[in-house]
Motif scaffolding. Structure first.
Motif, PDB file in Angstrom:
ATOM      1  N   VAL A  10       0.837  -1.215   0.000  1.00  0.00           N
ATOM      2  CA  VAL A  10       0.000   0.000   0.000  1.00  0.00           C
ATOM      3  C   VAL A  10       0.865   1.255   0.000  1.00  0.00           C
ATOM      4  CG1 VAL A  10      -1.642   1.339   1.372  1.00  0.00           C
ATOM      5  CG2 VAL A  10      -1.989  -1.117   1.063  1.00  0.00           C
ATOM      6  N   LEU A  11       1.933   1.245   0.788  1.00  0.00           N
ATOM      7  CA  LEU A  11       2.826   2.408   0.833  1.00  0.00           C
ATOM      8  C   LEU A  11       3.491   2.649  -0.519  1.00  0.00           C
ATOM      9  CD1 LEU A  11       4.595   1.983   4.315  1.00  0.00           C
ATOM     10  CD2 LEU A  11       2.936   3.749   3.652  1.00  0.00           C
ATOM     11  N   VAL A  12       3.940   1.574  -1.168  1.00  0.00           N
ATOM     12  CA  VAL A  12       4.583   1.713  -2.474  1.00  0.00           C
ATOM     13  C   VAL A  12       3.604   2.280  -3.493  1.00  0.00           C
ATOM     14  CG1 VAL A  12       5.599   0.435  -4.403  1.00  0.00           C
ATOM     15  CG2 VAL A  12       6.305  -0.071  -2.065  1.00  0.00           C
ATOM     16  N   LEU A  13       2.380   1.741  -3.518  1.00  0.00           N
ATOM     17  CA  LEU A  13       1.382   2.216  -4.475  1.00  0.00           C
ATOM     18  C   LEU A  13       1.003   3.669  -4.206  1.00  0.00           C
ATOM     19  CD1 LEU A  13      -0.957  -0.900  -4.732  1.00  0.00           C
ATOM     20  CD2 LEU A  13       0.671  -0.076  -6.435  1.00  0.00           C
ATOM     21  N   ALA A  14       0.888   4.028  -2.925  1.00  0.00           N
ATOM     22  CA  ALA A  14       0.550   5.411  -2.582  1.00  0.00           C
ATOM     23  C   ALA A  14       1.666   6.363  -3.013  1.00  0.00           C
ATOM     24  CB  ALA A  14       0.295   5.526  -1.080  1.00  0.00           C
ATOM     25  N   ALA A  15       2.919   5.963  -2.753  1.00  0.00           N
ATOM     26  CA  ALA A  15       4.045   6.797  -3.165  1.00  0.00           C
ATOM     27  C   ALA A  15       4.109   6.916  -4.683  1.00  0.00           C
ATOM     28  CB  ALA A  15       5.350   6.219  -2.619  1.00  0.00           C
ATOM     29  N   TRP A  16       3.833   5.823  -5.361  1.00  0.00           N
ATOM     30  CA  TRP A  16       3.829   5.830  -6.840  1.00  0.00           C
ATOM     31  C   TRP A  16       2.735   6.745  -7.373  1.00  0.00           C
ATOM     32  CZ3 TRP A  16       3.267   0.745 -10.175  1.00  0.00           C
ATOM     33  CH2 TRP A  16       3.479   1.082 -11.533  1.00  0.00           C
ATOM     34  N   GLN A  17       1.552   6.686  -6.766  1.00  0.00           N
ATOM     35  CA  GLN A  17       0.450   7.524  -7.215  1.00  0.00           C
ATOM     36  C   GLN A  17       0.790   9.005  -7.041  1.00  0.00           C
ATOM     37  OE1 GLN A  17      -2.422   6.392  -8.629  1.00  0.00           O
ATOM     38  NE2 GLN A  17      -3.041   8.503  -8.986  1.00  0.00           N
ATOM     39  N   ILE A  18       1.385   9.333  -5.911  1.00  0.00           N
ATOM     40  CA  ILE A  18       1.771  10.731  -5.655  1.00  0.00           C
ATOM     41  C   ILE A  18       2.863  11.173  -6.624  1.00  0.00           C
ATOM     42  CG2 ILE A  18       2.839  12.281  -3.967  1.00  0.00           C
ATOM     43  CD1 ILE A  18       1.489  10.565  -1.779  1.00  0.00           C
ATOM     44  N   ALA A  19       3.870  10.320  -6.828  1.00  0.00           N
ATOM     45  CA  ALA A  19       4.953  10.661  -7.754  1.00  0.00           C
ATOM     46  C   ALA A  19       4.417  10.833  -9.167  1.00  0.00           C
ATOM     47  CB  ALA A  19       6.024   9.570  -7.720  1.00  0.00           C
ATOM     48  N   GLY A  20       3.450   9.995  -9.555  1.00  0.00           N
ATOM     49  CA  GLY A  20       2.860  10.130 -10.882  1.00  0.00           C
ATOM     50  C   GLY A  20       2.149  11.451 -11.070  1.00  0.00           C
ATOM     51  N   GLN A  21       1.487  11.915 -10.015  1.00  0.00           N
ATOM     52  CA  GLN A  21       0.805  13.217 -10.097  1.00  0.00           C
ATOM     53  C   GLN A  21       1.801  14.359 -10.136  1.00  0.00           C
ATOM     54  OE1 GLN A  21      -1.796  13.071  -6.700  1.00  0.00           O
ATOM     55  NE2 GLN A  21      -3.370  11.879  -7.755  1.00  0.00           N
ATOM     56  N   VAL A  22       2.940  14.183  -9.446  1.00  0.00           N
ATOM     57  CA  VAL A  22       3.952  15.239  -9.426  1.00  0.00           C
ATOM     58  C   VAL A  22       4.680  15.329 -10.763  1.00  0.00           C
ATOM     59  CG1 VAL A  22       6.138  15.964  -8.383  1.00  0.00           C
ATOM     60  CG2 VAL A  22       4.277  15.109  -6.924  1.00  0.00           C
ATOM     61  N   PHE A  23       5.127  14.177 -11.297  1.00  0.00           N
ATOM     62  CA  PHE A  23       5.937  14.173 -12.517  1.00  0.00           C
ATOM     63  C   PHE A  23       5.103  14.060 -13.794  1.00  0.00           C
ATOM     64  CE2 PHE A  23       8.852  12.616  -9.212  1.00  0.00           C
ATOM     65  CZ  PHE A  23       9.908  13.488  -9.390  1.00  0.00           C
ATOM     66  N   GLY A  24       3.838  13.687 -13.665  1.00  0.00           N
ATOM     67  CA  GLY A  24       2.973  13.607 -14.832  1.00  0.00           C
ATOM     68  C   GLY A  24       2.869  12.198 -15.393  1.00  0.00           C
ATOM     69  N   ALA A  25       1.746  11.919 -16.044  1.00  0.00           N
ATOM     70  CA  ALA A  25       1.476  10.585 -16.587  1.00  0.00           C
ATOM     71  C   ALA A  25       2.458  10.214 -17.692  1.00  0.00           C
ATOM     72  CB  ALA A  25       0.046  10.515 -17.111  1.00  0.00           C
ATOM     73  N   PHE A  26       2.965  11.199 -18.426  1.00  0.00           N
ATOM     74  CA  PHE A  26       3.881  10.906 -19.522  1.00  0.00           C
ATOM     75  C   PHE A  26       5.187  10.312 -19.018  1.00  0.00           C
ATOM     76  CE2 PHE A  26       7.374  12.140 -22.354  1.00  0.00           C
ATOM     77  CZ  PHE A  26       6.945  11.583 -23.544  1.00  0.00           C
ATOM     78  N   THR A  27       5.626  10.760 -17.833  1.00  0.00           N
ATOM     79  CA  THR A  27       6.902  10.312 -17.288  1.00  0.00           C
ATOM     80  C   THR A  27       6.774   9.046 -16.454  1.00  0.00           C
ATOM     81  OG1 THR A  27       7.692  12.588 -17.218  1.00  0.00           O
ATOM     82  CG2 THR A  27       8.879  10.983 -15.871  1.00  0.00           C
ATOM     83  N   LEU A  28       5.789   9.002 -15.566  1.00  0.00           N
ATOM     84  CA  LEU A  28       5.737   7.926 -14.576  1.00  0.00           C
ATOM     85  C   LEU A  28       4.390   7.212 -14.524  1.00  0.00           C
ATOM     86  CD1 LEU A  28       7.764   6.754 -12.573  1.00  0.00           C
ATOM     87  CD2 LEU A  28       6.841   8.272 -10.811  1.00  0.00           C
ATOM     88  N   SER A  29       3.371   7.779 -15.148  1.00  0.00           N
ATOM     89  CA  SER A  29       2.019   7.233 -15.064  1.00  0.00           C
ATOM     90  C   SER A  29       1.603   7.122 -13.598  1.00  0.00           C
ATOM     91  CB  SER A  29       1.925   5.885 -15.777  1.00  0.00           C
ATOM     92  OG  SER A  29       0.581   5.464 -15.853  1.00  0.00           O
ATOM     93  N   GLY A  30       0.782   6.144 -13.263  1.00  0.00           N
ATOM     94  CA  GLY A  30       0.326   5.973 -11.891  1.00  0.00           C
ATOM     95  C   GLY A  30      -0.511   4.723 -11.775  1.00  0.00           C
TER      96      GLY A  30
END
Length: 245
Positions: A10-30
Protein backbone atom coordinates in the motif's frame (compact mmCIF):
# COMPACT_ATOMS: atom_id res chain seq x y z
CA UNK A 1 3.57 -11.39 8.04
CA UNK A 2 0.76 -10.91 5.53
CA UNK A 3 -0.23 -7.63 7.19
CA UNK A 4 3.31 -6.31 6.85
CA UNK A 5 3.51 -7.30 3.20
CA UNK A 6 0.16 -5.65 2.50
CA UNK A 7 1.26 -2.50 4.32
CA UNK A 8 4.46 -2.24 2.27
CA UNK A 9 2.47 -2.74 -0.93
CA UNK A 10 0.00 0.00 0.00
CA UNK A 11 2.83 2.41 0.83
CA UNK A 12 4.58 1.71 -2.47
CA UNK A 13 1.38 2.22 -4.48
CA UNK A 14 0.55 5.41 -2.58
CA UNK A 15 4.05 6.80 -3.16
CA UNK A 16 3.83 5.83 -6.84
CA UNK A 17 0.45 7.52 -7.22
CA UNK A 18 1.77 10.73 -5.66
CA UNK A 19 4.95 10.66 -7.75
CA UNK A 20 2.86 10.13 -10.88
CA UNK A 21 0.81 13.22 -10.10
CA UNK A 22 3.95 15.24 -9.43
CA UNK A 23 5.94 14.17 -12.52
CA UNK A 24 2.97 13.61 -14.83
CA UNK A 25 1.48 10.59 -16.59
CA UNK A 26 3.88 10.91 -19.52
CA UNK A 27 6.90 10.31 -17.29
CA UNK A 28 5.74 7.93 -14.58
CA UNK A 29 2.02 7.23 -15.06
CA UNK A 30 0.33 5.97 -11.89
CA UNK A 31 -1.36 2.90 -10.39
CA UNK A 32 -4.90 4.17 -10.99
CA UNK A 33 -4.19 5.03 -14.62
CA UNK A 34 -2.64 1.59 -15.11
CA UNK A 35 -5.67 -0.13 -13.57
CA UNK A 36 -7.91 1.86 -15.90
CA UNK A 37 -5.83 0.90 -18.92
CA UNK A 38 -5.90 -2.79 -18.00
CA UNK A 39 -9.66 -2.48 -17.60
CA UNK A 40 -9.87 -0.98 -21.10
CA UNK A 41 -7.79 -3.80 -22.56
CA UNK A 42 -10.04 -6.37 -20.91
CA UNK A 43 -13.22 -4.56 -21.93
CA UNK A 44 -12.25 -4.24 -25.59
CA UNK A 45 -10.95 -7.82 -25.75
CA UNK A 46 -7.50 -6.67 -26.86
CA UNK A 47 -5.81 -8.26 -23.87
CA UNK A 48 -7.03 -11.81 -24.48
CA UNK A 49 -5.50 -12.27 -27.93
CA UNK A 50 -2.10 -10.92 -26.84
CA UNK A 51 -2.21 -12.82 -23.54
CA UNK A 52 -3.18 -16.09 -25.22
CA UNK A 53 -0.34 -15.82 -27.73
CA UNK A 54 2.27 -15.14 -25.04
CA UNK A 55 1.00 -17.95 -22.81
CA UNK A 56 1.12 -20.48 -25.65
CA UNK A 57 4.71 -19.48 -26.45
CA UNK A 58 5.69 -19.50 -22.78
CA UNK A 59 4.29 -22.87 -21.76
CA UNK A 60 5.15 -24.66 -25.00
CA UNK A 61 8.76 -23.48 -24.73
CA UNK A 62 8.79 -24.27 -21.00
CA UNK A 63 7.64 -27.85 -21.58
CA UNK A 64 10.12 -28.48 -24.41
CA UNK A 65 12.99 -26.82 -22.54
CA UNK A 66 12.33 -28.76 -19.34
CA UNK A 67 12.19 -32.13 -21.11
CA UNK A 68 15.30 -31.38 -23.17
CA UNK A 69 17.22 -30.02 -20.19
CA UNK A 70 16.37 -32.97 -17.93
CA UNK A 71 17.25 -35.50 -20.65
CA UNK A 72 20.54 -33.73 -21.41
CA UNK A 73 21.42 -33.49 -17.72
CA UNK A 74 20.79 -37.19 -17.13
CA UNK A 75 22.78 -38.16 -20.21
CA UNK A 76 25.83 -36.03 -19.47
CA UNK A 77 25.90 -36.67 -15.71
CA UNK A 78 25.43 -40.44 -16.05
CA UNK A 79 28.56 -41.00 -18.12
CA UNK A 80 31.95 -39.59 -17.21
CA UNK A 81 33.13 -39.91 -20.79
CA UNK A 82 30.10 -38.16 -22.26
CA UNK A 83 30.34 -35.56 -19.51
CA UNK A 84 33.97 -34.75 -20.31
CA UNK A 85 33.13 -34.47 -24.00
CA UNK A 86 30.01 -32.33 -23.85
CA UNK A 87 29.84 -30.45 -20.52
CA UNK A 88 32.27 -27.66 -21.54
CA UNK A 89 30.28 -27.02 -24.73
CA UNK A 90 26.99 -26.88 -22.86
CA UNK A 91 28.45 -24.31 -20.47
CA UNK A 92 29.85 -22.35 -23.43
CA UNK A 93 26.39 -22.22 -24.99
CA UNK A 94 24.97 -21.19 -21.63
CA UNK A 95 27.26 -18.16 -21.58
CA UNK A 96 25.80 -16.84 -24.85
CA UNK A 97 23.47 -13.85 -24.40
CA UNK A 98 20.12 -15.24 -25.53
CA UNK A 99 18.77 -11.72 -26.10
CA UNK A 100 21.31 -11.25 -28.86
CA UNK A 101 20.15 -14.50 -30.48
CA UNK A 102 16.54 -13.34 -30.81
CA UNK A 103 17.08 -11.64 -34.21
CA UNK A 104 18.67 -14.85 -35.52
CA UNK A 105 15.65 -16.86 -34.46
CA UNK A 106 13.43 -14.43 -36.36
CA UNK A 107 15.58 -14.91 -39.48
CA UNK A 108 15.57 -18.70 -39.14
CA UNK A 109 11.98 -19.32 -38.07
CA UNK A 110 10.08 -16.15 -39.02
CA UNK A 111 7.91 -14.00 -36.76
CA UNK A 112 5.45 -16.79 -35.95
CA UNK A 113 5.21 -18.93 -32.83
CA UNK A 114 8.23 -21.08 -33.72
CA UNK A 115 10.84 -18.36 -33.16
CA UNK A 116 9.26 -17.35 -29.84
CA UNK A 117 9.05 -20.93 -28.59
CA UNK A 118 12.66 -21.58 -29.56
CA UNK A 119 13.70 -18.45 -27.68
CA UNK A 120 11.86 -19.67 -24.57
CA UNK A 121 13.52 -23.08 -24.89
CA UNK A 122 16.98 -21.49 -24.84
CA UNK A 123 16.05 -19.57 -21.68
CA UNK A 124 14.78 -22.67 -19.86
CA UNK A 125 16.87 -25.61 -21.03
CA UNK A 126 20.06 -24.64 -19.19
CA UNK A 127 18.28 -24.22 -15.84
CA UNK A 128 16.72 -27.68 -16.20
CA UNK A 129 20.03 -29.13 -17.37
CA UNK A 130 22.12 -27.75 -14.52
CA UNK A 131 19.66 -28.75 -11.76
CA UNK A 132 19.31 -32.24 -13.22
CA UNK A 133 23.08 -32.55 -13.63
CA UNK A 134 23.60 -31.65 -9.97
CA UNK A 135 20.90 -34.08 -8.89
CA UNK A 136 22.42 -37.00 -10.80
CA UNK A 137 25.95 -36.14 -9.64
CA UNK A 138 24.66 -36.22 -6.06
CA UNK A 139 23.51 -39.85 -6.23
CA UNK A 140 25.23 -42.10 -3.70
CA UNK A 141 28.04 -43.85 -5.61
CA UNK A 142 27.42 -47.03 -3.61
CA UNK A 143 23.83 -47.13 -4.87
CA UNK A 144 25.00 -46.86 -8.46
CA UNK A 145 27.66 -49.51 -7.87
CA UNK A 146 25.04 -51.82 -6.42
CA UNK A 147 22.81 -51.43 -9.48
CA UNK A 148 25.80 -52.23 -11.69
CA UNK A 149 26.78 -55.24 -9.61
CA UNK A 150 23.29 -56.65 -10.03
CA UNK A 151 23.55 -55.86 -13.75
CA UNK A 152 20.38 -53.81 -13.60
CA UNK A 153 19.31 -52.55 -17.02
CA UNK A 154 19.48 -48.85 -17.75
CA UNK A 155 15.69 -48.47 -17.45
CA UNK A 156 15.77 -49.95 -13.93
CA UNK A 157 18.66 -47.72 -12.85
CA UNK A 158 16.80 -44.73 -14.24
CA UNK A 159 13.63 -45.61 -12.34
CA UNK A 160 15.10 -46.60 -8.98
CA UNK A 161 18.22 -44.41 -8.71
CA UNK A 162 18.23 -41.49 -11.15
CA UNK A 163 14.61 -40.32 -11.10
CA UNK A 164 14.32 -40.25 -7.27
CA UNK A 165 17.55 -38.24 -7.16
CA UNK A 166 16.38 -35.57 -9.60
CA UNK A 167 12.74 -35.44 -8.44
CA UNK A 168 13.37 -32.68 -5.84
CA UNK A 169 15.26 -30.62 -8.42
CA UNK A 170 12.51 -30.55 -11.05
CA UNK A 171 10.05 -28.32 -9.10
CA UNK A 172 12.95 -26.00 -8.33
CA UNK A 173 13.80 -25.83 -12.02
CA UNK A 174 10.19 -25.10 -12.88
CA UNK A 175 9.92 -22.29 -10.34
CA UNK A 176 13.14 -20.73 -11.61
CA UNK A 177 12.21 -21.24 -15.24
CA UNK A 178 8.66 -19.90 -15.37
CA UNK A 179 9.76 -16.27 -15.13
CA UNK A 180 12.62 -16.88 -17.58
CA UNK A 181 10.20 -18.49 -20.02
CA UNK A 182 7.89 -15.49 -19.86
CA UNK A 183 10.83 -13.11 -20.28
CA UNK A 184 12.05 -15.08 -23.30
CA UNK A 185 8.64 -14.94 -24.97
CA UNK A 186 8.30 -11.19 -24.37
CA UNK A 187 11.83 -10.45 -25.61
CA UNK A 188 11.23 -12.43 -28.80
CA UNK A 189 7.94 -10.58 -29.34
CA UNK A 190 9.69 -7.24 -28.84
CA UNK A 191 12.17 -8.13 -31.58
CA UNK A 192 9.55 -9.20 -34.10
CA UNK A 193 5.90 -10.16 -33.71
CA UNK A 194 2.40 -9.22 -34.76
CA UNK A 195 0.73 -10.24 -31.50
CA UNK A 196 1.55 -10.88 -27.86
CA UNK A 197 2.28 -8.93 -24.69
CA UNK A 198 5.79 -8.13 -25.95
CA UNK A 199 4.29 -6.75 -29.15
CA UNK A 200 1.93 -4.60 -27.10
CA UNK A 201 4.83 -3.34 -24.96
CA UNK A 202 6.83 -2.44 -28.07
CA UNK A 203 3.88 -0.66 -29.64
CA UNK A 204 3.19 1.32 -26.46
CA UNK A 205 6.85 2.32 -26.17
CA UNK A 206 6.99 3.42 -29.83
CA UNK A 207 4.04 5.78 -29.38
CA UNK A 208 5.43 7.01 -26.02
CA UNK A 209 2.48 5.55 -24.11
CA UNK A 210 3.99 5.23 -20.64
CA UNK A 211 0.76 3.99 -19.09
CA UNK A 212 0.53 1.26 -21.73
CA UNK A 213 4.10 0.15 -21.03
CA UNK A 214 3.46 -0.07 -17.30
CA UNK A 215 0.15 -1.87 -17.91
CA UNK A 216 1.95 -4.51 -19.98
CA UNK A 217 4.65 -4.91 -17.34
CA UNK A 218 2.07 -5.30 -14.57
CA UNK A 219 0.20 -7.98 -16.54
CA UNK A 220 3.45 -9.89 -17.18
CA UNK A 221 4.41 -9.66 -13.50
CA UNK A 222 1.01 -10.91 -12.35
CA UNK A 223 1.21 -13.88 -14.75
CA UNK A 224 4.70 -14.80 -13.51
CA UNK A 225 3.65 -14.58 -9.85
CA UNK A 226 0.47 -16.63 -10.38
CA UNK A 227 2.32 -19.30 -12.36
CA UNK A 228 5.04 -19.55 -9.70
CA UNK A 229 2.43 -19.84 -6.95
CA UNK A 230 0.60 -22.54 -8.91
CA UNK A 231 3.81 -24.56 -9.24
CA UNK A 232 4.53 -24.08 -5.53
CA UNK A 233 1.00 -25.29 -4.67
CA UNK A 234 1.39 -28.40 -6.82
CA UNK A 235 4.82 -29.03 -5.27
CA UNK A 236 3.42 -28.83 -1.72
CA UNK A 237 0.56 -31.19 -2.56
CA UNK A 238 2.89 -33.70 -4.19
CA UNK A 239 5.27 -33.61 -1.22
CA UNK A 240 2.34 -33.98 1.19
CA UNK A 241 1.04 -36.94 -0.81
CA UNK A 242 4.48 -38.58 -0.78
CA UNK A 243 4.76 -37.95 2.94
CA UNK A 244 1.60 -39.89 3.64
CA UNK A 245 2.97 -43.04 1.98
Amino acid sequence: MRGGQLGVGVLVLAAWQIAGQVFGAFTLSGPWLIVQRIGELIGTGTLWADLGTTLVETFAGLAIGMVAGVALGVLIASSRTVGRWFYPYVMALYSLPRVALAPLFIVWFGIGLESKIFMVVTMVVFVAFYNTYQGVRGIDPELLEMTRSFRAPWAARLRWAVLPAIAPWIPTSLRLSIALALIGAVIAELVGASQGLGYYLGYAANVLDTTGVFAGLVIITVIAVLAEQLIALVERRVLRHRGTH
